[in-house]
Scaffold this active site. Structure first.
Site, PDB file in Angstrom:
ATOM      1  N   TYR A 286       1.094  -0.839   0.495  1.00  0.00           N
ATOM      2  CA  TYR A 286      -0.061  -0.409   0.367  1.00  0.00           C
ATOM      3  C   TYR A 286       1.140   1.104   0.716  1.00  0.00           C
ATOM      4  CZ  TYR A 286      -3.506   3.455   1.580  1.00  0.00           C
ATOM      5  OH  TYR A 286      -4.142   4.198   1.804  1.00  0.00           O
TER       6      TYR A 286
ATOM      7  N   ASP B  87      -2.563  -0.820  -3.995  1.00  0.00           N
ATOM      8  CA  ASP B  87      -2.732   0.495  -4.586  1.00  0.00           C
ATOM      9  C   ASP B  87      -1.486   1.100  -4.708  1.00  0.00           C
ATOM     10  OD1 ASP B  87      -2.695   2.935  -4.505  1.00  0.00           O
ATOM     11  OD2 ASP B  87      -4.338   2.701  -2.289  1.00  0.00           O
TER      12      ASP B  87
END
Length: 250
Positions: A106, A145
């Site tokens: 992330y 992400d």
């Protein structure tokens, strides 16, 4: 083997929505989650016992964090990059399997006023070096992400977003450096066109109008390309402002 990645924007929230139904219908062998905002003691563990879960939670409660759900137990699991300044927010979780490393990430957001852009650039370099170090031992799959749309076809309104966070030249160069290092964007191995997004702003009917960004990815070492069968984006799966992305390898 089917691998899926999803920024759930809060695991507790998505568990109250459609997480278990999605897990049952998708049946991934490995599921990587980002922005879980919780640890294993914060959620009721209702998922099937066929999954073993691994967690990397942020020191700040209710913030960031990553998790891996897997049907196949990894050889080892490690948290972080091994760099103290990067390892406070639960952003990296690495599972070693027999013939590849899986890195769930992330990536930090550079923030609306670009207040974290300089830090993001340091992160990008350190993360790339971490991947290359792993790759010296065996091929690497990494997903999550990445908080950047790489090219103009990866977001609906590129001209309006030049120099905005997630589409700065610096962030895009960080992604390009991963490609230059030999990692392949699996979705682009199959789909060269635009209009395919993984995140939509939660206002102005952005999702229904498909005014989005592709910022969630699976990348692989070139050595794994012969085993790659397909890559996909599950735009129909709601529950978060992101949708799941995935790939299938032999």
């Amino acid at each position: 083997m089917k691998l899926v990645s999803w920024n759930v924007n809060g695991l507790r929230a998505v568990l109250r929505k459609n997480f278990l139904e999605y897990l049952d219908s998708e049946k991934p062998d490995i599921l990587c989650l980002q922005e879980i905002r919780a640890g294993p003691d914060d959620v009721e563990q209702l998922w099937p016992a066929t999954y073993t879960t691994y967690w990397n939670t942020a020191r700040k409660k209710g913030y960031a964090g990553t998790a891996i759900f897997t049907k196949n137990r990894p050889l080892t699991v490690t948290t972080g990059l091994g760099i103290a300044k990067h390892d406070q927010e639960g952003r990296v979780l690495t599972a070693e399997f027999g013939d590849f490393f899986l890195v769930n990430v992330y990536v930090p957001n550079s923030q609306r006023e670009l207040t974290r852009l300089a830090y993001r650039q340091r992160w990008d370099g350190d993360f790339r070096r971490y991947l290359r170090k792993l790759e010296r031992r065996k091929p690497v799959v990494f997903c999550g992400d990445l908080n950047v749309a790489h090219t103009e076809i990866d977001l609906a309104n590129p001209k309006a977003n030049v120099n905005n966070h997630g589409f700065t030249p610096q962030e895009r160069a960080g992604f390009s450096a991963l490609v230059k290092a030999g990692f392949l964007d699996t979705f682009r191995e199959f789909e060269k066109g635009g209009g395919h997004y993984t995140w939509w702003a939660p206002f102005a009917d952005a999702r229904s109008r498909n005014i989005g960004w592709r910022i969630d990815y699976f990348l692989i070492s070139a050595a794994l390309r012969p085993r790659l069968r397909r890559a996909f984006i599950r735009t129909d799966v709601t529950g978060s402002d992101h949708c799941p992305v995935g790939m299938v390898i032999d």
